[in-house]
Design a protein around this motif. Structure first.
Motif, PDB file in Angstrom:
ATOM      1  N   THR A  98      -2.522   4.746 -10.073  1.00  0.00           N
ATOM      2  CA  THR A  98      -2.233   4.210  -8.627  1.00  0.00           C
ATOM      3  C   THR A  98      -1.690   2.614  -8.673  1.00  0.00           C
ATOM      4  O   THR A  98      -2.119   1.932  -9.636  1.00  0.00           O
ATOM      5  CB  THR A  98      -3.270   4.447  -7.509  1.00  0.00           C
ATOM      6  OG1 THR A  98      -4.437   3.690  -8.364  1.00  0.00           O
ATOM      7  CG2 THR A  98      -3.557   5.919  -7.537  1.00  0.00           C
ATOM      8  N   ASP A 384      -8.240   0.375  -4.543  1.00  0.00           N
ATOM      9  CA  ASP A 384      -7.474   1.966  -3.937  1.00  0.00           C
ATOM     10  C   ASP A 384      -8.298   2.354  -2.977  1.00  0.00           C
ATOM     11  O   ASP A 384      -9.499   2.182  -2.782  1.00  0.00           O
ATOM     12  CB  ASP A 384      -6.702   2.415  -4.933  1.00  0.00           C
ATOM     13  CG  ASP A 384      -7.720   3.172  -6.099  1.00  0.00           C
ATOM     14  OD1 ASP A 384      -8.876   3.278  -5.580  1.00  0.00           O
ATOM     15  OD2 ASP A 384      -7.220   3.535  -7.040  1.00  0.00           O
ATOM     16  N   ASP A 441      -3.060   5.763  -2.960  1.00  0.00           N
ATOM     17  CA  ASP A 441      -2.662   4.257  -2.920  1.00  0.00           C
ATOM     18  C   ASP A 441      -1.763   4.159  -1.469  1.00  0.00           C
ATOM     19  O   ASP A 441      -1.765   5.129  -0.552  1.00  0.00           O
ATOM     20  CB  ASP A 441      -1.970   3.814  -3.969  1.00  0.00           C
ATOM     21  CG  ASP A 441      -0.702   4.399  -4.485  1.00  0.00           C
ATOM     22  OD1 ASP A 441      -0.231   5.172  -3.770  1.00  0.00           O
ATOM     23  OD2 ASP A 441      -0.256   4.222  -5.578  1.00  0.00           O
TER      24      ASP A 441
END
Length: 793
Positions: A98, A384, A441
């Motif tokens: 991510t 994240d 994300d």
């Protein structure tokens, strides 16, 4: 102006010195804009964040080869070739990492005093008033008293700093903006500073690596942003430094007020962040002009009123403390020496509520691993949304602690994930519905990341997230929300589960391949491995989702055919297994634990936050869970901040208050920074939220179709009260207790549902607002908006 009195507000953090590092700074935020305030006398630093500043842009992260290898992996697992299956998953069925949450920059405010040079101050106090959401610094130099206060308004979307001086010395402030991102700085008409910047297009997470990995920038891609700092009209002389066009100076004033706004080009998770600096400038102009038009006092008043409307819903008192007059860092140090301080524990609870309000508001992004506060381009774990425990833990207190609005950003993210996850379900697994794995994300990545399968490959992240939709409905039982938002998303997750389950020779439907988040077992050959069949967490999550789907479909009178499919699959799910040692097994087959003290306790999800393992319906599994928990702890489990917070909630559900309190103390004494941020280590905010939820869970539980009053009150809190906790079914609860026993309670009905109350084995008397005694031998009806008093019989 308040000159030198200590901060005596019960809901305040305060210190006698500025912050010496980021983990000592004090957080402010409105869900979108965040600041970490250091409080230096000569040069204030406010480290800034905006919740949509992330690296990257929308891109297809799906692995189009993954589906080709799914059948082979399942064959290997059926033959108990775990290591080979794991290697194939890692090499062929995973994807890319991510993106990373990014810092905006820093606001620097250099204060010049009469006499020149750096000054030492007397009577210095730095504080954060949780009740007003205002950070302040005050001190004396000579005969002049100085004060500055700072807040971030959710109403007007502006960060505000006000400086005041009382005495002979005036105020001279030099303001500047800096950013670690590529940026351009400028001034406008001597009354404002502007910073234009761009986020990287990729940041590789290498937190535990030996060498930094690439941070990639592209001149025409990525989120762009503009930050603007302005001086309110009516202040004293303002000029731009002739030698530094990026510095704004305000001189010879008795009062200076600065307002800050930020705008970005982020549109939506699946839209390219295209936009112009001119568009961002227009947005900042509009926001700052509206705030300036109000004037400082009105602006401040609006901020406090909006904040207190939410914050004051819950009040908590856990007892008097001798250390209540100490600065917070000294108070925490005393607590670490085992000095009793129930007031600090109550402060920690309210701080968790404050942090959720500051990092998650309707219309913003959800609270990430660090809430909204991050000063690194390459933050730990990308800062994240880690959806195998951490993101969910962030929202454990949202409903119970009476902050349902703060839950909304997560619910919106789940809805967006159901969109991106539908492609992943089809491409990776040939399945209907939608899927999400362990990392998400801003761009709603739903694919497995690269890395070891023990954490990178877990297709049940979305299933866990849907439980938040159901919980929100239970606390706020509105059929419109269930019908229009929750049910369609839950339905998609259930469709994925129906396709993901495979029938085995013994007549069960299993998940394969399956992991138990971040944990490993030992194969018969002694090799550490993570991929097997049907982890306990997989099966518990799917079972609860299916049960919630059946309840929801019945309430909504819909989906009869799908309900038949779900009911059939529900009956074929394997039971959770109890091993020869009497402990709950983490996988369907008896596999030796590779790390008996592992920080995750995923197989105990059914105790908390789930409900499938409980004393009423599954007492044998509950006892097996208790043994598993004791074993995990005796081998070193609970050693991270968030893991310790999970233990508090588990022991609350197990009805073991002293064990729960032991881990409340451990969480504060071992895993808490001087600013009361959770120390994973490093800082992660989930421990704060999990700890807040755990304290509330000791005082009120409502997961078994009744509201339990003081279900796990520890001896450390013999006398106290709490006001405004929420219970499932649509109720708000006030509790008073003394000498370890309930005195009385008040129940406010928000939705007019039937109510069931219990307090151990004690009989209760419930009276309506008119004084009528209600029959509590069965669920008694309530009227929305009315209150009911509860006493012991």
């Amino acid at each position: 102006m308040d000159k030198q009195t200590n901060n005596e507000q019960p809901w305040s953090l305060w210190y006698k010195q500025p912050a010496s590092c980021w983990e000592e700074a004090l957080p402010v935020g409105n869900g979108r804009i965040g600041g970490m305030v250091f409080g230096d006398i000569n040069q204030e630093r406010i480290q800034l964040n905006e919740d949509t500043l992330w690296s990257g842009f929308p891109r297809d992260t799906n692995n189009y080869e993954a589906l080709r290898y799914l059948k082979r992996v399942r064959e290997l697992l059926a033959d108990h070739k775990y290591v080979e299956a794991e290697q194939l998953v890692q090499s062929k069925m995973q994807g890319r990492n991510t993106e990373s949450y990014q810092p905006l920059g820093d606001l620097w405010l250099k204060q010049t005093f009469d006499g020149g040079g750096e000054q030492e101050a007397a009577e210095y106090i730095r504080s954060l008033d949780l009740d007003q959401a205002i950070q302040s610094v005050r001190f004396r130099i000579g005969d002049t008293f100085y004060r500055r206060e700072l807040f971030v308004s959710a109403v007007d979307q502006v960060l505000c700093v006000k400086y005041e001086a009382e005495g002979e010395g005036g105020l001279t402030i030099e303001a500047s903006l800096t950013s670690p991102q590529p940026n351009e700085l400028g001034s406008e008409k001597d009354r404002s500073l502007t910073l234009d910047g761009r986020c990287p297009t990729h940041v590789a997470d290498n937190y535990w690596g030996d060498h930094p990995r690439a941070v990639q920038y592209e001149s025409d891609r990525g989120v762009i942003f503009q930050a603007r700092l302005a001086v309110l009209q009516g202040e004293s002389a303002i000029s731009t430094d002739q030698h530094n066009q990026h510095c704004m100076k305000v001189t010879h004033a008795s009062s200076i007020t600065l307002i800050f706004s930020a705008s970005t080009s982020f549109k939506r998770f699946d839209k390219q962040p295209e936009g112009s600096v001119d568009e961002l400038s227009e947005e900042n102009d509009r926001i700052l002009a509206a705030a300036a038009a109000l004037g400082y006092e009105k602006f401040r008043e609006r901020h406090i009123a909006e904040h207190q409307k939410m914050f004051r819903r819950v009040q908590l008192h856990l007892g008097e403390t001798e250390n209540g007059e100490l600065p917070t860092d000294e108070r925490l140090a005393a607590y670490k020496r085992s000095e009793r301080d129930p007031g600090l524990e109550a402060l920690y609870f309210q701080y968790g509520r404050y942090l959720l309000m500051a990092s998650s508001r309707p219309g913003t992004q959800p609270a990430n691993l660090q809430g909204i506060w991050n000063h690194r381009i390459q933050p730990p774990w990308n800062s994240d949304y880690t959806t195998n425990i951490n993101t969910q833990m962030n929202y454990w207190p949202a409903e119970l602690a009476n902050l349902s609005e703060c839950h909304e950003p997560l619910l919106t993210m789940i809805e967006e994930l159901s969109e991106s996850g539908s492609r992943t379900a089809a491409i990776h697994y040939g399945a209907e519905g939608w899927v999400a794995h362990h990392n998400v994300d801003l761009w709603r990545a739903s694919t497995p990341t690269e890395g070891h399968p023990s954490w990178a490959f877990w297709p049940l992240g979305g299933v866990w997230l849907t439980q938040h939709l159901w919980e929100h409905y239970l606390y706020n039982p509105e059929l419109a929300f269930l019908r229009d938002k929750a049910y369609p998303i839950m339905r998609g997750a259930a469709l994925f589960c129906l396709d993901w389950l495979i029938e085995t020779e013994d007549g069960y439907v299993m998940t394969s391949p399956s992991t138990s988040p971040e944990n490993k077992f030992l194969t018969a050959e002694g090799e550490a491995c993570s991929v097997a069949v049907s982890s306990a967490m997989d099966i518990t999550l799917i079972r609860e989702l299916f049960e919630h789907m059946l309840q929801a479909a019945k309430l909504l009178r819909t989906d009869e055919q799908l309900s038949v499919r779900i009911e059939s699959a529900l009956g074929m799910l394997p039971p959770l297994q109890i091993g020869a040692s009497g402990m709950l097994q983490e996988w369907h087959h008896a596999l030796e634990e590779q790390e008996p003290g592992h920080r995750h306790v995923s197989h105990l999800y059914g105790i908390y936050p789930g409900t499938a393992i409980n004393r009423e319906h599954t007492p044998e599994l509950l006892e097996a869970g208790k043994l598993s928990l004791a074993s995990r702890i005796s081998n070193g489990g609970g050693h991270t901040g968030w893991s310790c917070a999970w233990l508090i909630n588990l022991y609350a559900r197990l009805g073991e208050p002293e064990q729960a309190y032991r881990f409340i103390h451990t969480l504060l004494a071992r895993s808490t920074h001087p600013n009361l941020f959770d120390d994973h280590p490093p800082f992660q905010i989930d421990g704060n939220f999990g700890g807040t939820a755990g304290i509330a869970e000791l005082l009120l539980q409502s997961h078994l179709d009744n509201i339990e009053l003081l279900p796990a009150l520890p001896e450390a809190w013999p006398t106290g009260y709490i006001r405004g906790l929420k219970a499932r079914g649509g109720f708000e609860i006030d509790l008073n207790w003394a000498d370890g026993k309930l005195i009385d309670a008040l129940v406010r009905s928000t939705h007019g549902q039937n109510c069931v109350l219990s307090y151990g084995d004690m009989a209760l008397v419930v009276r309506s607002a008119g004084g009528a005694v209600l029959d509590t031998s069965k669920p008694f009806p309530t009227v929305a908006g009315e209150s009911y008093t509860v006493t012991l019989k």
